[in-house]
Design a protein around this motif. Sequence first.
Motif, PDB file in Angstrom:
ATOM      1  N   THR A  76       0.829  -1.212   0.000  1.00  0.00           N
ATOM      2  CA  THR A  76       0.000   0.000   0.000  1.00  0.00           C
ATOM      3  C   THR A  76       0.859   1.255   0.000  1.00  0.00           C
ATOM      4  N   LYS A  77       1.900   1.286   0.836  1.00  0.00           N
ATOM      5  CA  LYS A  77       2.770   2.462   0.904  1.00  0.00           C
ATOM      6  C   LYS A  77       3.538   2.657  -0.402  1.00  0.00           C
ATOM      7  N   SER A  78       3.972   1.562  -1.009  1.00  0.00           N
ATOM      8  CA  SER A  78       4.703   1.659  -2.273  1.00  0.00           C
ATOM      9  C   SER A  78       3.794   2.173  -3.381  1.00  0.00           C
ATOM     10  N   LEU A  79       2.579   1.637  -3.437  1.00  0.00           N
ATOM     11  CA  LEU A  79       1.628   2.087  -4.451  1.00  0.00           C
ATOM     12  C   LEU A  79       1.254   3.553  -4.229  1.00  0.00           C
ATOM     13  N   THR A  80       1.090   3.937  -2.955  1.00  0.00           N
ATOM     14  CA  THR A  80       0.763   5.331  -2.644  1.00  0.00           C
ATOM     15  C   THR A  80       1.870   6.265  -3.134  1.00  0.00           C
ATOM     16  N   ALA A  81       3.125   5.883  -2.865  1.00  0.00           N
ATOM     17  CA  ALA A  81       4.255   6.713  -3.288  1.00  0.00           C
ATOM     18  C   ALA A  81       4.315   6.823  -4.811  1.00  0.00           C
ATOM     19  N   LEU A  82       4.093   5.702  -5.500  1.00  0.00           N
ATOM     20  CA  LEU A  82       4.130   5.725  -6.962  1.00  0.00           C
ATOM     21  C   LEU A  82       2.982   6.541  -7.538  1.00  0.00           C
ATOM     22  N   VAL A  83       1.797   6.410  -6.942  1.00  0.00           N
ATOM     23  CA  VAL A  83       0.647   7.183  -7.420  1.00  0.00           C
ATOM     24  C   VAL A  83       0.882   8.674  -7.219  1.00  0.00           C
ATOM     25  N   VAL A  84       1.433   9.046  -6.052  1.00  0.00           N
ATOM     26  CA  VAL A  84       1.720  10.459  -5.793  1.00  0.00           C
ATOM     27  C   VAL A  84       2.753  10.979  -6.792  1.00  0.00           C
ATOM     28  N   GLY A  85       3.829  10.226  -7.000  1.00  0.00           N
ATOM     29  CA  GLY A  85       4.848  10.639  -7.955  1.00  0.00           C
ATOM     30  C   GLY A  85       4.305  10.749  -9.365  1.00  0.00           C
ATOM     31  N   MET A  86       3.505   9.771  -9.762  1.00  0.00           N
ATOM     32  CA  MET A  86       2.884   9.776 -11.087  1.00  0.00           C
ATOM     33  C   MET A  86       1.950  10.971 -11.227  1.00  0.00           C
ATOM     34  N   SER A  87       1.175  11.247 -10.196  1.00  0.00           N
ATOM     35  CA  SER A  87       0.235  12.369 -10.234  1.00  0.00           C
ATOM     36  C   SER A  87       0.978  13.687 -10.411  1.00  0.00           C
ATOM     37  N   ILE A  88       2.058  13.850  -9.652  1.00  0.00           N
ATOM     38  CA  ILE A  88       2.840  15.084  -9.766  1.00  0.00           C
ATOM     39  C   ILE A  88       3.398  15.248 -11.177  1.00  0.00           C
ATOM     40  N   LEU A  94     -13.567   7.890  -1.952  1.00  0.00           N
ATOM     41  CA  LEU A  94     -13.809   9.114  -2.717  1.00  0.00           C
ATOM     42  C   LEU A  94     -12.515   9.875  -3.001  1.00  0.00           C
ATOM     43  N   ILE A  95     -11.645   9.993  -2.007  1.00  0.00           N
ATOM     44  CA  ILE A  95     -10.383  10.712  -2.199  1.00  0.00           C
ATOM     45  C   ILE A  95      -9.554  10.055  -3.286  1.00  0.00           C
ATOM     46  N   ALA A  96      -9.471   8.728  -3.242  1.00  0.00           N
ATOM     47  CA  ALA A  96      -8.668   8.008  -4.231  1.00  0.00           C
ATOM     48  C   ALA A  96      -9.222   8.196  -5.640  1.00  0.00           C
ATOM     49  N   ILE A  97     -10.548   8.133  -5.783  1.00  0.00           N
ATOM     50  CA  ILE A  97     -11.163   8.254  -7.109  1.00  0.00           C
ATOM     51  C   ILE A  97     -11.028   9.670  -7.658  1.00  0.00           C
ATOM     52  N   VAL A  98     -11.211  10.667  -6.802  1.00  0.00           N
ATOM     53  CA  VAL A  98     -11.078  12.061  -7.256  1.00  0.00           C
ATOM     54  C   VAL A  98      -9.639  12.338  -7.697  1.00  0.00           C
ATOM     55  N   ILE A  99      -8.663  11.847  -6.940  1.00  0.00           N
ATOM     56  CA  ILE A  99      -7.266  12.028  -7.333  1.00  0.00           C
ATOM     57  C   ILE A  99      -7.006  11.366  -8.688  1.00  0.00           C
ATOM     58  N   GLY A 100      -7.503  10.128  -8.830  1.00  0.00           N
ATOM     59  CA  GLY A 100      -7.321   9.424 -10.089  1.00  0.00           C
ATOM     60  C   GLY A 100      -7.977  10.138 -11.254  1.00  0.00           C
ATOM     61  N   ALA A 120       5.470   4.427 -13.793  1.00  0.00           N
ATOM     62  CA  ALA A 120       4.762   4.249 -12.516  1.00  0.00           C
ATOM     63  C   ALA A 120       3.369   3.682 -12.744  1.00  0.00           C
ATOM     64  N   ALA A 121       2.691   4.170 -13.790  1.00  0.00           N
ATOM     65  CA  ALA A 121       1.354   3.663 -14.103  1.00  0.00           C
ATOM     66  C   ALA A 121       1.406   2.179 -14.429  1.00  0.00           C
ATOM     67  N   GLY A 122       2.430   1.776 -15.203  1.00  0.00           N
ATOM     68  CA  GLY A 122       2.555   0.372 -15.567  1.00  0.00           C
ATOM     69  C   GLY A 122       2.860  -0.512 -14.382  1.00  0.00           C
ATOM     70  N   LEU A 123       3.787  -0.080 -13.529  1.00  0.00           N
ATOM     71  CA  LEU A 123       4.182  -0.897 -12.388  1.00  0.00           C
ATOM     72  C   LEU A 123       3.057  -1.028 -11.376  1.00  0.00           C
ATOM     73  N   THR A 124       2.365   0.072 -11.073  1.00  0.00           N
ATOM     74  CA  THR A 124       1.287  -0.007 -10.084  1.00  0.00           C
ATOM     75  C   THR A 124       0.163  -0.929 -10.557  1.00  0.00           C
ATOM     76  N   SER A 125      -0.222  -0.795 -11.823  1.00  0.00           N
ATOM     77  CA  SER A 125      -1.295  -1.648 -12.334  1.00  0.00           C
ATOM     78  C   SER A 125      -0.829  -3.086 -12.524  1.00  0.00           C
ATOM     79  N   ALA A 126       0.476  -3.281 -12.776  1.00  0.00           N
ATOM     80  CA  ALA A 126       1.018  -4.635 -12.890  1.00  0.00           C
ATOM     81  C   ALA A 126       0.986  -5.359 -11.553  1.00  0.00           C
ATOM     82  N   MET A 127       0.884  -4.606 -10.458  1.00  0.00           N
ATOM     83  CA  MET A 127       0.760  -5.206  -9.137  1.00  0.00           C
ATOM     84  C   MET A 127      -0.692  -5.502  -8.779  1.00  0.00           C
ATOM     85  N   THR A 128      -1.607  -4.625  -9.186  1.00  0.00           N
ATOM     86  CA  THR A 128      -3.000  -4.788  -8.764  1.00  0.00           C
ATOM     87  C   THR A 128      -3.783  -5.781  -9.621  1.00  0.00           C
ATOM     88  N   ALA A 129      -3.478  -5.883 -10.905  1.00  0.00           N
ATOM     89  CA  ALA A 129      -4.219  -6.810 -11.774  1.00  0.00           C
ATOM     90  C   ALA A 129      -4.054  -8.267 -11.324  1.00  0.00           C
TER      91      ALA A 129
END
Length: 406
Positions: free
Chosen positions: A151-163, A233-239, A286-295
């Motif tokens: 969770t922490k790794s995905l959060t960090a990657l999502v934040v970095g990707m978002s930025i 809601l926070i996660a979806i709005v960020i996405g 980051a998008a590829g790695l995060t989704s490669a973990m969740t799928a």
Amino acid sequence: MKLGKRPLGPGPIIAAAFIGPGTVTICTLAGVEFGYDLLWALGLSIITTSVLQEMASRIGLISQQGLLENLKQHLTLPMAKVFSIGLVILAVVLGNAAYEAGNITGGTLGLSLLLPLPVYTLGKLTLNAAQLLIGVLAFGFLLSGNMSLITKSLTALVVGMSIAFLVAAVMVFPSWTEFGRGFVPTVNGGNILVIVALIGTTVVPYNLFLHASLVAQKWRNSEDLGILRKDTLIAIVIGGTVSMAIVITGASQQGGAVSSAVDMALGLEPLLGKYATYFIAFGLFAAGLTSAMTAPMAAALVVCGSFGWDNSIKSMPMRISMGFIVFLGLLFASLGIKPVQLITLAQVANGILLPLVAAYLIWIVNQSEIMGKFQNTKIQNVIAVTVWIITLLLSAVSVFRVYSSI
């Protein structure tokens, strides 16, 4: 990272799942081809995702089971049960294997811009070392069995990707008037498939199964419903905000020859300088790695739920199932299919599958023996059915268009 006084829930995992290379590619192409005209479709997809994910997470919290376990337990007609479970397994497992290929391929495009790695040919298979690296990284995190680390790794990657994507969008942001016009709905024969793909890349059917199962493992008390809704809601709005940023960035290159986010990175160099490539490349990786973990995680939860196996991430059935999906993803990715074709077709298929999964979701959340006082209210059902009708109409038009083009 905290949300209120409680640890962050599965929200970042869900955001990581739908902000994959498919999102990056489809949003890029939507911006390049239609400018800001389809921002309204992303707005609709955010609302749709919020409604469906809230119901899925509420089912997981109250029933303490995933969606498939609920279908198995409460569908009484044998034929309906076999058909439903068979459909879910086929759609989620095979679909996620295809998604995994798209995730690995998309992540490879980004990584190749940052760190060119060798390519190996074995007969008809072409394996990029970057593909293998992403597959190994994804499976390594999953094999650890440490949900806090994941969770922490995905959060960090999502934040970095978002930025990365938000900085690119700010640099090329249009006037607020042009931005606002993008929320005026326009539907025609030329954009319907892209609209379906935009909705499909945000409202991911396998996320519904993933969310319910993760919530059931994370929270045990109905009093957590409020914090669960905030987390979702926070996660979806960020996405959704990141998706819009990608459309805006793609729109800055209208009329250019752009077929992928890599082309977008190169095309933005005159506007953003040499750093454009690094921003977009990191975002895509980051998008590829995060989704490669969740799928693989989502597919494994469905497999274990269907056979009644232990679905904790450290269990052997989960690890074998996740490894199998990663392997299939690497295999499909090495077959030489063009990344844009693979990702785009997967997203259109996703939009077509969504109404079927959503129908099961709405049925479960209205079963009083499962949900008790937490079943849908009349207002919630009106909203849910409206969302379902919209996705059904879009999917029907999509099928007709694809059939007519054959």
